[in-house]
Structures are given as structure tokens and as C-alpha cells.
Write a protein that holds these residues in place. Structure first.
Motif, PDB file in Angstrom:
ATOM      1  N   SER A 193     -15.719 -50.541 -97.337  1.00  0.00           N
ATOM      2  CA  SER A 193     -14.689 -49.532 -97.078  1.00  0.00           C
ATOM      3  C   SER A 193     -14.764 -49.092 -95.615  1.00  0.00           C
ATOM      4  CB  SER A 193     -14.902 -48.319 -97.976  1.00  0.00           C
ATOM      5  OG  SER A 193     -16.071 -47.619 -97.582  1.00  0.00           O
ATOM      6  N   GLN A 194     -13.748 -48.379 -95.231  1.00  0.00           N
ATOM      7  CA  GLN A 194     -13.707 -47.813 -93.885  1.00  0.00           C
ATOM      8  C   GLN A 194     -14.892 -46.878 -93.659  1.00  0.00           C
ATOM      9  OE1 GLN A 194      -9.811 -46.530 -92.405  1.00  0.00           O
ATOM     10  NE2 GLN A 194     -10.710 -44.510 -92.169  1.00  0.00           N
ATOM     11  N   ASN A 212     -12.299 -56.882 -95.663  1.00  0.00           N
ATOM     12  CA  ASN A 212     -11.966 -57.399 -96.992  1.00  0.00           C
ATOM     13  C   ASN A 212     -12.963 -58.460 -97.433  1.00  0.00           C
ATOM     14  OD1 ASN A 212      -9.730 -55.713 -97.093  1.00  0.00           O
ATOM     15  ND2 ASN A 212      -8.286 -57.309 -96.521  1.00  0.00           N
ATOM     16  N   GLN A 241      -9.424 -55.908 -90.418  1.00  0.00           N
ATOM     17  CA  GLN A 241      -9.077 -55.743 -91.831  1.00  0.00           C
ATOM     18  C   GLN A 241      -9.525 -56.954 -92.646  1.00  0.00           C
ATOM     19  OE1 GLN A 241      -7.660 -52.860 -93.294  1.00  0.00           O
ATOM     20  NE2 GLN A 241      -8.507 -53.972 -95.019  1.00  0.00           N
ATOM     21  N   GLU A 242      -9.319 -58.154 -92.110  1.00  0.00           N
ATOM     22  CA  GLU A 242      -9.749 -59.380 -92.798  1.00  0.00           C
ATOM     23  C   GLU A 242     -11.254 -59.373 -93.022  1.00  0.00           C
ATOM     24  OE1 GLU A 242      -8.475 -62.677 -90.400  1.00  0.00           O
ATOM     25  OE2 GLU A 242      -6.356 -62.224 -90.694  1.00  0.00           O
ATOM     26  N   ARG A 251      -8.300 -49.939 -87.096  1.00  0.00           N
ATOM     27  CA  ARG A 251      -7.643 -50.708 -88.170  1.00  0.00           C
ATOM     28  C   ARG A 251      -6.134 -50.690 -88.034  1.00  0.00           C
ATOM     29  NH1 ARG A 251      -9.451 -48.869 -93.863  1.00  0.00           N
ATOM     30  NH2 ARG A 251      -8.113 -50.583 -94.473  1.00  0.00           N
ATOM     31  N   SER A 252      -5.590 -49.617 -87.505  1.00  0.00           N
ATOM     32  CA  SER A 252      -4.142 -49.513 -87.364  1.00  0.00           C
ATOM     33  C   SER A 252      -3.650 -49.986 -85.998  1.00  0.00           C
ATOM     34  CB  SER A 252      -3.698 -48.069 -87.610  1.00  0.00           C
ATOM     35  OG  SER A 252      -4.221 -47.215 -86.614  1.00  0.00           O
ATOM     36  N   SER A 291     -10.358 -45.935 -88.507  1.00  0.00           N
ATOM     37  CA  SER A 291      -8.968 -45.945 -88.942  1.00  0.00           C
ATOM     38  C   SER A 291      -8.025 -46.277 -87.793  1.00  0.00           C
ATOM     39  CB  SER A 291      -8.594 -44.582 -89.533  1.00  0.00           C
ATOM     40  OG  SER A 291      -7.228 -44.559 -89.886  1.00  0.00           O
ATOM     41  N   ALA A 345      -6.837 -55.511 -84.936  1.00  0.00           N
ATOM     42  CA  ALA A 345      -6.621 -54.756 -86.172  1.00  0.00           C
ATOM     43  C   ALA A 345      -6.540 -55.697 -87.380  1.00  0.00           C
ATOM     44  CB  ALA A 345      -5.353 -53.912 -86.072  1.00  0.00           C
ATOM     45  N   GLU A 346      -5.850 -56.804 -87.217  1.00  0.00           N
ATOM     46  CA  GLU A 346      -5.729 -57.785 -88.303  1.00  0.00           C
ATOM     47  C   GLU A 346      -7.071 -58.411 -88.628  1.00  0.00           C
ATOM     48  OE1 GLU A 346      -2.688 -60.666 -87.415  1.00  0.00           O
ATOM     49  OE2 GLU A 346      -1.186 -59.097 -87.093  1.00  0.00           O
TER      50      GLU A 346
END
Length: 73
Positions: free
Chosen positions: A22-23, A17, A13-14, A41-42, A38, A9-10
């Protein structure tokens, strides 16, 4: 949350970014629902190899990297 799901997940997200996406854009690019992205990502989705490979191919990284390896290969 399992340690590998948290690491994934980390990293996800990295990478999102860094790429500035976007998602929804990621979901469309890898033919997955935005809701599924989602969950990844979580850290609330079960990790399967076929899915990990989709993310790895899209971001041009190894599955090992996505799972928390420190080296980008």
C-alpha cells in the motif's frame, strides 16, 4: 504533467502492485509521508534524484527504469 513525471507515476504504481504494498507501507519503508508518496503516484511531485534513488533502492530497479526505460535492470 511532464512526460517523465507521468512515466514515473505509472512505473511506481506498477511496482507497488507487483509487490502488493500500500501507499502507507511504501511511505514507511522509505521514510516518507504518505502524502508525498501520493503526489508521486499521481505525477504531481517534482522528481529529485535523491528521492528517485530511494524508490529505486526499495524496488531494486534502476532510476532509468523508474523514469520510463523499457528494460528492467
Amino acid at each position: 504533467m511532464e512526460k517523465c513525471q507521468e512515466a514515473f507515476a505509472e512505473r511506481l504504481q506498477e511496482l507497488m502492485n507487483e509487490k502488493g504494498i500500500s501507499q502507507n507501507q511504501l511511505a514507511q519503508a522509505i521514510n516518507m509521508s504518505s502524502g508525498s508518496v501520493s503526489k508521486y503516484r499521481s505525477g504531481h511531485a517534482e522528481l529529485k534524484m535523491v528521492t528517485l534513488e530511494k524508490f529505486a533502492d526499495y524496488f531494486d530497479v534502476s532510476v532509468d527504469y523508474l523514469m520510463g526505460s523499457q528494460l528492467l535492470t
